[in-house]
Design a protein around this motif. Structure first.
Motif, PDB file in Angstrom:
ATOM      1  N   GLY A 106       0.790  -1.220   0.000  1.00 39.63           N
ATOM      2  CA  GLY A 106       0.000   0.000   0.000  1.00 39.63           C
ATOM      3  C   GLY A 106       0.824   1.273   0.000  1.00 39.63           C
ATOM      4  O   GLY A 106       0.278   2.370  -0.042  1.00 39.63           O
ATOM      5  N   ARG A 107       2.146   1.154   0.047  1.00 37.51           N
ATOM      6  CA  ARG A 107       3.003   2.347   0.044  1.00 37.51           C
ATOM      7  C   ARG A 107       3.908   2.329  -1.178  1.00 37.51           C
ATOM      8  O   ARG A 107       4.410   1.291  -1.578  1.00 37.51           O
ATOM      9  CB  ARG A 107       3.867   2.383   1.315  1.00 37.51           C
ATOM     10  N   LEU A 108       4.097   3.484  -1.764  1.00 35.12           N
ATOM     11  CA  LEU A 108       5.036   3.677  -2.870  1.00 35.12           C
ATOM     12  C   LEU A 108       4.769   2.736  -4.046  1.00 35.12           C
ATOM     13  O   LEU A 108       5.696   2.273  -4.711  1.00 35.12           O
ATOM     14  CB  LEU A 108       6.474   3.517  -2.366  1.00 35.12           C
ATOM     15  N   THR A 109       3.504   2.455  -4.295  1.00 35.51           N
ATOM     16  CA  THR A 109       3.139   1.496  -5.339  1.00 35.51           C
ATOM     17  C   THR A 109       3.677   1.911  -6.700  1.00 35.51           C
ATOM     18  O   THR A 109       4.313   1.109  -7.391  1.00 35.51           O
ATOM     19  CB  THR A 109       1.605   1.339  -5.409  1.00 35.51           C
ATOM     20  N   ILE A 110       3.445   3.143  -7.098  1.00 31.27           N
ATOM     21  CA  ILE A 110       3.877   3.577  -8.421  1.00 31.27           C
ATOM     22  C   ILE A 110       5.399   3.562  -8.525  1.00 31.27           C
ATOM     23  O   ILE A 110       5.962   3.146  -9.537  1.00 31.27           O
ATOM     24  CB  ILE A 110       3.275   4.960  -8.795  1.00 31.27           C
ATOM     25  N   GLN A 111       6.094   3.977  -7.450  1.00 26.48           N
ATOM     26  CA  GLN A 111       7.559   3.952  -7.468  1.00 26.48           C
ATOM     27  C   GLN A 111       8.073   2.519  -7.577  1.00 26.48           C
ATOM     28  O   GLN A 111       9.043   2.255  -8.282  1.00 26.48           O
ATOM     29  CB  GLN A 111       8.127   4.609  -6.200  1.00 26.48           C
ATOM     30  N   GLN A 157      -6.856  -3.007  -9.127  1.00 25.02           N
ATOM     31  CA  GLN A 157      -7.013  -1.914 -10.090  1.00 25.02           C
ATOM     32  C   GLN A 157      -6.138  -0.719  -9.726  1.00 25.02           C
ATOM     33  O   GLN A 157      -6.543   0.441  -9.862  1.00 25.02           O
ATOM     34  CB  GLN A 157      -8.489  -1.486 -10.169  1.00 25.02           C
ATOM     35  N   GLU A 158      -4.914  -0.989  -9.267  1.00 26.95           N
ATOM     36  CA  GLU A 158      -3.990   0.060  -8.848  1.00 26.95           C
ATOM     37  C   GLU A 158      -2.966   0.329  -9.944  1.00 26.95           C
ATOM     38  O   GLU A 158      -2.320  -0.585 -10.445  1.00 26.95           O
ATOM     39  CB  GLU A 158      -3.222  -0.357  -7.584  1.00 26.95           C
ATOM     40  N   ASP A 159      -2.809   1.588 -10.289  1.00 23.76           N
ATOM     41  CA  ASP A 159      -1.775   2.021 -11.229  1.00 23.76           C
ATOM     42  C   ASP A 159      -1.730   1.132 -12.472  1.00 23.76           C
ATOM     43  O   ASP A 159      -0.701   0.555 -12.821  1.00 23.76           O
ATOM     44  CB  ASP A 159      -0.409   2.065 -10.529  1.00 23.76           C
ATOM     45  N   LEU A 160      -2.868   1.040 -13.137  1.00 25.44           N
ATOM     46  CA  LEU A 160      -3.001   0.144 -14.282  1.00 25.44           C
ATOM     47  C   LEU A 160      -2.052   0.499 -15.423  1.00 25.44           C
ATOM     48  O   LEU A 160      -1.542  -0.398 -16.106  1.00 25.44           O
ATOM     49  CB  LEU A 160      -4.446   0.120 -14.773  1.00 25.44           C
ATOM     50  N   GLU A 161      -1.794   1.765 -15.619  1.00 28.21           N
ATOM     51  CA  GLU A 161      -0.889   2.153 -16.705  1.00 28.21           C
ATOM     52  C   GLU A 161       0.519   1.605 -16.448  1.00 28.21           C
ATOM     53  O   GLU A 161       1.153   1.049 -17.349  1.00 28.21           O
ATOM     54  CB  GLU A 161      -0.848   3.673 -16.857  1.00 28.21           C
ATOM     55  N   ALA A 162       1.009   1.730 -15.213  1.00 28.37           N
ATOM     56  CA  ALA A 162       2.331   1.198 -14.874  1.00 28.37           C
ATOM     57  C   ALA A 162       2.340  -0.325 -14.960  1.00 28.37           C
ATOM     58  O   ALA A 162       3.314  -0.924 -15.425  1.00 28.37           O
ATOM     59  CB  ALA A 162       2.747   1.656 -13.479  1.00 28.37           C
ATOM     60  N   CYS A 163       1.248  -0.966 -14.550  1.00 30.90           N
ATOM     61  CA  CYS A 163       1.141  -2.427 -14.663  1.00 30.90           C
ATOM     62  C   CYS A 163       1.209  -2.863 -16.121  1.00 30.90           C
ATOM     63  O   CYS A 163       1.920  -3.820 -16.458  1.00 30.90           O
ATOM     64  CB  CYS A 163      -0.155  -2.933 -14.032  1.00 30.90           C
TER      65      CYS A 163
END
Length: 148
Positions: free
Chosen positions: A45-50, A88-94
């Motif tokens: 839950g922390r720094l997911t996109i990073q 469904q978190e940061d789908l573009e990065a996934c």
């Protein structure tokens, strides 16, 4: 606490930039284990996109092109993708991470890849399908086919 998160974020951002140099000093398989441990120790839950962009950069490193290192890194990466896609978190990065992994596996100069493609299919195919279905046709991440 905020300063600690900043340090973790900076580590995730800059660590991949030194992979190719550190690989000259460390055993590549050991380095792959260290990266895996590092990613798995980032709190959920922390720094997911990073974290996802760190993984993208690792995929672009020399480390991921080595079969033995992929054996270590790929299961962690597919687990991370599955977790974030299901939420469904940061789908573009996934999408970018999965696409980059598949591009490397398609290359002819990275050793055997059949088992690695199989891992992706077994772990992610259902999740990717569900995610795409739930996004709907109007999502920016879904490419529309041109009319003929």
């Amino acid at each position: 606490m905020k300063n600690h998160a900043n340090l973790e974020g900076a580590a995730l951002k800059y660590l991949p930039t030194i992979v190719n140099d550190v690989k000259l000093v460390f055993d590549p398989k050991e380095l792959s284990k260290l990266f895996t441990d590092f990613i798995l120790n980032v709190p959920v839950g922390r720094l997911t996109i990073q974290k996802l962009y760190c993984l993208i950069e690792i995929v672009h490193s020399d480390l991921f092109t080595q079969h033995d290192c992929r054996e270590i890194l790929l299961p962690m990466m597919t687990d991370q993708l599955k977790y974030h896609l299901e939420r469904q978190e940061d789908l573009e990065a996934c999408c970018q991470l999965l696409s980059n992994i598949l591009e490397v596996l398609y290359r002819k100069d990275v050793g055997p890849t059949q088992r690695h493609v199989q891992i992706i299919m077994e772990k992610l195919l259902r999740t990717v399908n569900r995610t795409v279905i739930s996004m709907g046709r109007d999502s920016e991440l879904i490419m529309k086919k041109p009319d003929r």
